[in-house]
Scaffold this motif. Sequence first.
Motif, PDB file in Angstrom:
ATOM      1  N   GLY A   1       0.826  -1.192   0.000  1.00 13.10           N
ATOM      2  CA  GLY A   1       0.000   0.000   0.000  1.00 13.10           C
ATOM      3  C   GLY A   1       0.865   1.248   0.000  1.00 13.10           C
ATOM      4  O   GLY A   1       1.902   1.290  -0.685  1.00 13.10           O
ATOM      5  N   PRO A   2       0.518   2.257   0.783  1.00 11.79           N
ATOM      6  CA  PRO A   2       1.274   3.526   0.778  1.00 11.79           C
ATOM      7  C   PRO A   2       2.759   3.358   1.114  1.00 11.79           C
ATOM      8  O   PRO A   2       3.610   4.009   0.509  1.00 11.79           O
ATOM      9  N   GLY A   3       3.057   2.469   2.069  1.00 17.38           N
ATOM     10  CA  GLY A   3       4.454   2.296   2.459  1.00 17.38           C
ATOM     11  C   GLY A   3       5.300   1.703   1.354  1.00 17.38           C
ATOM     12  O   GLY A   3       6.381   2.214   1.027  1.00 17.38           O
ATOM     13  N   LEU A   4       4.828   0.623   0.737  1.00 17.45           N
ATOM     14  CA  LEU A   4       5.577  -0.022  -0.337  1.00 17.45           C
ATOM     15  C   LEU A   4       5.707   0.908  -1.539  1.00 17.45           C
ATOM     16  O   LEU A   4       6.768   0.963  -2.181  1.00 17.45           O
ATOM     17  N   ASP A   5       4.634   1.643  -1.825  1.00 15.52           N
ATOM     18  CA  ASP A   5       4.692   2.602  -2.944  1.00 15.52           C
ATOM     19  C   ASP A   5       5.772   3.652  -2.703  1.00 15.52           C
ATOM     20  O   ASP A   5       6.502   4.035  -3.633  1.00 15.52           O
ATOM     21  N   TYR A   6       5.880   4.122  -1.459  1.00 21.30           N
ATOM     22  CA  TYR A   6       6.887   5.145  -1.137  1.00 21.30           C
ATOM     23  C   TYR A   6       8.294   4.605  -1.374  1.00 21.30           C
ATOM     24  O   TYR A   6       9.125   5.256  -2.005  1.00 21.30           O
ATOM     25  N   PHE A   7       8.588   3.416  -0.849  1.00 18.36           N
ATOM     26  CA  PHE A   7       9.934   2.863  -0.998  1.00 18.36           C
ATOM     27  C   PHE A   7      10.279   2.590  -2.457  1.00 18.36           C
ATOM     28  O   PHE A   7      11.428   2.782  -2.874  1.00 18.36           O
ATOM     29  N   ARG A   8       9.298   2.139  -3.225  1.00 19.42           N
ATOM     30  CA  ARG A   8       9.583   1.892  -4.636  1.00 19.42           C
ATOM     31  C   ARG A   8       9.806   3.193  -5.397  1.00 19.42           C
ATOM     32  O   ARG A   8      10.631   3.245  -6.318  1.00 19.42           O
ATOM     33  N   ARG A   9       9.062   4.237  -5.015  1.00 20.45           N
ATOM     34  CA  ARG A   9       9.308   5.545  -5.654  1.00 20.45           C
ATOM     35  C   ARG A   9      10.720   6.030  -5.360  1.00 20.45           C
ATOM     36  O   ARG A   9      11.336   6.719  -6.178  1.00 20.45           O
ATOM     37  N   ARG A  10      11.250   5.681  -4.192  1.00 19.42           N
ATOM     38  CA  ARG A  10      12.611   6.088  -3.833  1.00 19.42           C
ATOM     39  C   ARG A  10      13.672   5.212  -4.510  1.00 19.42           C
ATOM     40  O   ARG A  10      14.863   5.445  -4.316  1.00 19.42           O
ATOM     41  N   GLY A  11      13.235   4.225  -5.275  1.00 17.74           N
ATOM     42  CA  GLY A  11      14.173   3.424  -6.053  1.00 17.74           C
ATOM     43  C   GLY A  11      14.676   2.171  -5.381  1.00 17.74           C
ATOM     44  O   GLY A  11      15.630   1.546  -5.865  1.00 17.74           O
ATOM     45  N   LEU A  12      14.041   1.761  -4.275  1.00 12.20           N
ATOM     46  CA  LEU A  12      14.507   0.567  -3.575  1.00 12.20           C
ATOM     47  C   LEU A  12      13.971  -0.693  -4.244  1.00 12.20           C
ATOM     48  O   LEU A  12      12.814  -0.747  -4.676  1.00 12.20           O
TER      49      LEU A  12
ATOM     50  N   GLY B   1       0.736   6.158  10.498  1.00  7.76           N
ATOM     51  CA  GLY B   1       0.857   6.765   9.181  1.00  7.76           C
ATOM     52  C   GLY B   1       2.295   7.042   8.783  1.00  7.76           C
ATOM     53  O   GLY B   1       2.578   8.043   8.128  1.00  7.76           O
ATOM     54  N   ARG B   2       3.208   6.132   9.130  1.00  9.13           N
ATOM     55  CA  ARG B   2       4.632   6.322   8.838  1.00  9.13           C
ATOM     56  C   ARG B   2       5.238   5.047   8.257  1.00  9.13           C
ATOM     57  O   ARG B   2       4.847   3.939   8.631  1.00  9.13           O
ATOM     58  N   VAL B   3       6.213   5.235   7.347  1.00 13.01           N
ATOM     59  CA  VAL B   3       7.025   4.087   6.955  1.00 13.01           C
ATOM     60  C   VAL B   3       7.974   3.796   8.115  1.00 13.01           C
ATOM     61  O   VAL B   3       8.417   4.709   8.822  1.00 13.01           O
ATOM     62  N   ILE B   4       8.288   2.513   8.306  1.00  8.00           N
ATOM     63  CA  ILE B   4       9.010   2.085   9.499  1.00  8.00           C
ATOM     64  C   ILE B   4      10.363   1.491   9.124  1.00  8.00           C
ATOM     65  O   ILE B   4      10.474   0.651   8.219  1.00  8.00           O
TER      66      ILE B   4
END
Length: 601
Positions: free
Chosen positions: A121-132, A187-190
């Motif tokens: 969801g939001p967390g995985l999307d964030y990390f993938r946007r950062r290129g991980l 509501g935070r990535v961990i």
Amino acid sequence: MGSKEEIRDRINIADVIGEYVQLSPAGRGRLKGLCPFHKEKSPSFQVDTEQGYFYCFGCKAGGDMFSFVQRQENLSFGDALKKLAEKAGVTVETRYGEKTSRDLYDVNAFALSYFREHLPGPGLDYFRRRGLTDATIERFELGYAPDGWDGLLSRARTRGLTERQLLEAGLLSENVESGRVYDRFRGRVIFPIRDHLGRLTGFGGRVLGDEKPKYLNTPETEAFKKGELLYGLNLAREALRQPGSVPAGSEQAKGGAAELIVVEGYMDVIAMHQAGFVGAVATLGTALTAEHATLLSRLGVGGLSLMFDHDQAGLKATLSGLDQVIGSRFRVRACSVPNGKDPADAVMSGPDGVAAVRRALAAGVDEAQFRVKAAIEKHGKDTRDGKRQVLMELLPRLQQGDILDEGSARIRDVVCDELDIEPVVLLDWLRSKAKRKTLTDTHMVAMTVGRGEEGHELALLRQILVDPTLLAKLDGQTPWRNQMVSKVMLAAQGASSPEAIVELFRGQPEEALLIRLLFEGRDPGTLGRSNTEQYEQKVQGYAAAAVDDIAVGLTIDSLRSEVDLLKTQIKTAAPAEQMDILRQIQELQRAIEAEKRTRRN
């Protein structure tokens, strides 16, 4: 049988120490290797497998397998006992009232499974946007804390965990007025935070939007002490143990100790690892501390490359980090992130960014160059007042108690070269007993007068320390400018060894200078067992030649001083006297040229 005895019965001390030290046979029941507690080139560390003890003849460290693990891993006895009990398959006896389960690590492990479960969801999307990559996300166990006030708390209740256990682990916050408890991370990535042993001590959380605070960490607990933790150290330590894993741009310390790259944030560490810089770690919002230095030293780290954002805040963070490792024996270097980016953005920009980071690591300046350059850029060095301000700013790093401290000694050398000041006078000022050190104009003049001549005198003294018999080559009439050199030369007559000369000044101010010169006079890189004798023979020859050359240099210096004095006198002399002074100057200049020819021959 007690826990310790049962562990000793099941594990051989050589198997424990062998995980950290490469051991080789040294006789019946004995093994030897390079000591992990201090730098050495020849093994002085021995293990007695029959008695179950180790001892280092170099640094005098010794004990059993429990004390070894305590010292090597920076653990309490209880933690070392538990670690070895787990290895031996032994259940540790517990005392009345001691927690037997659900300790902080267990509670954190429960929370991690909850955060990992909610990553899609939001967390995985964030990390993938950062290129991980998925592999990196898995390796760093990244998760997500969903919105909501009591999601983690509700799940914990179904698993038999209490509010008090979650509060002790820092996973809940409590409203003091109402007494209400709620999830700390929402509501935070961990980012799970493990210690160097891989134990889950706490978490860091980052918001996905612009809310404040941007980052939130576990508060201080029995397990989470941010001044002692470095994010990513467990993975950096694991990777750096593997042969050939140190990336280009990273150095290996003498004796095989590794170099770590210290960056600012979680994402910097993760991106650096993904790009192949497996030695990257980060502090948890603090500068490097004495506790960090102690831990890294025990883990065998030999060098630190500090890589922060290239802005004013990053510069201050770098300088603050350097301040905290005073007294340690790390090689500390400061590296500028290319193009003003943070490390994560730089390596994520593509192959060119990775190459630029590698070049930046290779081109990093050491602590001395970095600090002196920053001070000179701030105050300038073209005026006496500018030099004074540079020295006062650097004073905390100049006046170390141990003259052999590599960092402060290196800074003193760079300062003397950059500011063109006399090392001995600088040391005299630093050793003065005044509680509040000031720099008067007299001090500044003394530091900059006669550097060339006194430099020759110190060089001569250095050669005498290499071979005291060379004192016989001097005629005893040399007018020494440096009073300390004069005192040593007089007292050293008849001394048979460098140690004898140093012993004459034991406990006196001259002792520190003699020790420094003695170490400068020998090249430690060539002192292997096989060539020590050959090296000593070369030293004797070089020293004898150096004395001849330095003696000529001193004569030239003395003649030049007379020329300078006569040039000053000629300006106010009567016309008749001026001609006589000119003739004296010409004679002195001819004598100088003759001495130069002697040196060349």
